[in-house]
Design a protein around this motif. Structure first.
Motif, PDB file in Angstrom:
ATOM      1  N   LYS A  59      33.404  55.395  27.702  1.00  0.00           N
ATOM      2  CA  LYS A  59      34.304  54.791  26.632  1.00  0.00           C
ATOM      3  C   LYS A  59      35.775  54.844  27.322  1.00  0.00           C
ATOM      4  N   LYS A  63      39.392  62.279  30.347  1.00  0.00           N
ATOM      5  CA  LYS A  63      38.975  63.345  29.373  1.00  0.00           C
ATOM      6  C   LYS A  63      37.819  64.249  30.208  1.00  0.00           C
ATOM      7  N   HIS A  99      31.224  68.322  16.209  1.00  0.00           N
ATOM      8  CA  HIS A  99      31.054  67.274  17.035  1.00  0.00           C
ATOM      9  C   HIS A  99      29.749  66.947  17.560  1.00  0.00           C
ATOM     10  N   GLU A 119      39.194  60.991  20.780  1.00  0.00           N
ATOM     11  CA  GLU A 119      39.390  62.071  21.873  1.00  0.00           C
ATOM     12  C   GLU A 119      40.412  61.078  22.818  1.00  0.00           C
TER      13      GLU A 119
HETATM   14 MG   LIG Z   1      31.276  62.869  24.031  1.00  0.00          MG
END
Ligand SMILES: [Mg+2]
Ligand SMILES: Nc1ncnc2c1ncn2[C@@H]1O[C@H](COP(=O)(O)OP(=O)(O)O)[C@@H](O)[C@H]1O
Ligand SMILES: CC(=O)OP(=O)(O)O
Length: 409
Positions: free
Chosen positions: A14, A99, A213, A395
């Motif tokens: 992403k 991330k 999550h 995130e």
């Molecule tokens: Mg993830």
């Protein structure tokens, strides 16, 4: 200032391109304009689903995306497309924030250099689904854009506030002291976002929140005063809940038996635990909850077992978190499964009214029709002491803030 954030998940890639002011605090999550976002789902499958939104323009396509390297290249191509793109050139961005997952001895936010890449490579065996693709993507981008700062925001950072009694393993002291063998915890960007956003929604910074999550990788974190105080993942992201195709909690003393009976080497057995385990291993069918629900509906027992084990493991850990916090003001569901799967949410939340947790089944089913413009909705009953929420994680905005902070130092 333009910041591109790359989020390489175990099953997905992403990205978001943000326009940010550089004077925001870390918790200033509303102050970022998203200029473009895209995602590639089911990386490694024969057909990966790719979506992109740039301003009013959006596109969807299905193509083979064998690995994260191909996904990153595709993202840059979309962003610099002469007709629809948001950038003239990739060098228009001030930095790319990653991330990043496991930095081992490095926990925090760092401008990527050889020392950072080495620290990540030391953890390749500990995070085989995550660290190698990040290192590969960072190296490719460093080569193509040598002047563009790359920033690694490690997932372990948010969990540094967990007290010793909840992060130590009962192992020989030397292993912990010298080799940093301890519960690090992951999904820090997501749990931090949920900590900040749920405090805004509840109107109280000191709220007790349990952040679930649930996605390709899943973890649960207990949050107090917007800080992590306990989490389910440990030394590596293979632990805690069963993951899509990674094992979750497991007894290391089963390994000698497995090696003896199968003839596998330790390396091969670990590889299987990190790629053929989890929901995939349990079901013998798929690691994707959508496939499992479809197969279970058609009578496949392995798929039903995988779904049942997943829900039971979430409930077991939820119980632990509730006791750690002495009760919760809110339980929040996020991640690909948490945000989209009403059956899993129902399985987790039902039968808990004695604990002050009451699910509104209809609200849980109709959630999509009830969300606000940020995609958020509650689904607790009117008598519930604990609020139940779906909050889509962001995130990327956390990593964008962390990236700017790292550049300033
Ligand atoms: Mg993830
Ligand atoms: N519409 C949906 N309904 C139910 N589950 C979904 C849906 N979309 C995605 N998922 C689940 O979410 C998972 C991906 O979650 P995500 O948080 O994006 O994972 P990761 O970051 O680990 O790659 C998929 O493997 C699938 O099980
Ligand atoms: C542990 C982790 O970062 O997981 P993922 O990106 O796969 O959700």
């Amino acid at each position: 200032m333009l910041v591109l954030v790359a989020n390489l998940g175990s099953t997905s890639f992403k990205y978001r391109l943000f326009e940010m002011t550089d004077d925001g605090a870390l918790d200033d999550i509303q102050n970022a304009r998203c200029l473009a976002k895209g995602a590639v789902e089911r990386i490694g499958d024969a057909e990966s689903h790719c979506t992109v939104e740039i301003g009013d323009w959006s596109d969807q396509l299905t193509m083979a995306v064998p690995d994260h390297g191909v996904a990153v290249e595709a993202c840059l191509k979309q962003l610099t497309d002469p007709e629809h793109g948001a950038l003239k050139d990739a060098s228009d961005v001030a930095a790319i924030g990653f991330k990043a997952v496991h930095g081992g001895r490095l926990s925090g936010v760092f401008v990527v250099d050889e020392l950072v890449l080495d620290a990540m490579a030391e953890m390749n065996a500990a995070a085989p689904a995550h660290n190698p693709p990040y290192i590969a993507a960072m190296r490719t981008l460093k080569e193509r854009f040598p002047d563009l700062p790359l920033v690694a925001a490690f997932e372990t950072d948010f969990h540094q506030t967990i007290p010793a009694a909840r992060k130590e393993y009962a192992i020989p002291r030397q292993w912990a002291d010298e080799f940093h063998i301890r519960k690090w915890g992951f999904h820090g960007a997501s749990h931090r976002f949920i900590a900040y956003r749920s405090a805004e929604i509840l109107g109280r910074k000191e709220a007790r929140v349990i952040s679930c999550h649930l996605g390709g990788s899943s973890s649960i974190t207990a949050i107090e005063n917007r800080q992590s105080v306990q989490t389910t993942m440990g030394m590596t992201p293979q632990t805690g809940l069963p993951q899509n195709n990674r094992v979750g909690d497991f007894d290391p003393f089963a390994l000698p038996l497995i090696l003896e009976r199968t003839g596998l080497s330790l390396d091969e057995a670990l590889k299987q635990l990190a790629s053929q385990g989890g929901l995939l291993g349990l079901s013998g069918n798929s690691g994707d909850i959508r496939d499992l629900e479809q197969a279970a509906e058609a009578g496949d027992q392995g798929s039903q077992l995988a779904l049942d084990v997943y829900v039971q493991e979430i409930r077991r850990h939820l119980g632990g978190m509730l006791v750690t916090l002495g009760g919760a003001d809110a339980i929040v569901f996020t991640g690909g499964i948490g945000e989209n799967d009403s059956l899993v949410r129902k399985g987790v939340c039902q039968g808990l009214s004695e604990l002050g947790i009451e699910l509104d089944e209809q609200a849980n089913e109709d959630l999509r029709q009830r969300t606000n413009d940020q995609g958020e909705a509650s689904f607790h009953g009117s008598g519930s002491k604990t609020q139940l929420w779906v909050i889509p994680t962001n995130e990327e905005v956390i990593v964008a803030r962390q990236t700017i902070h790292a550049l300033r130092q």
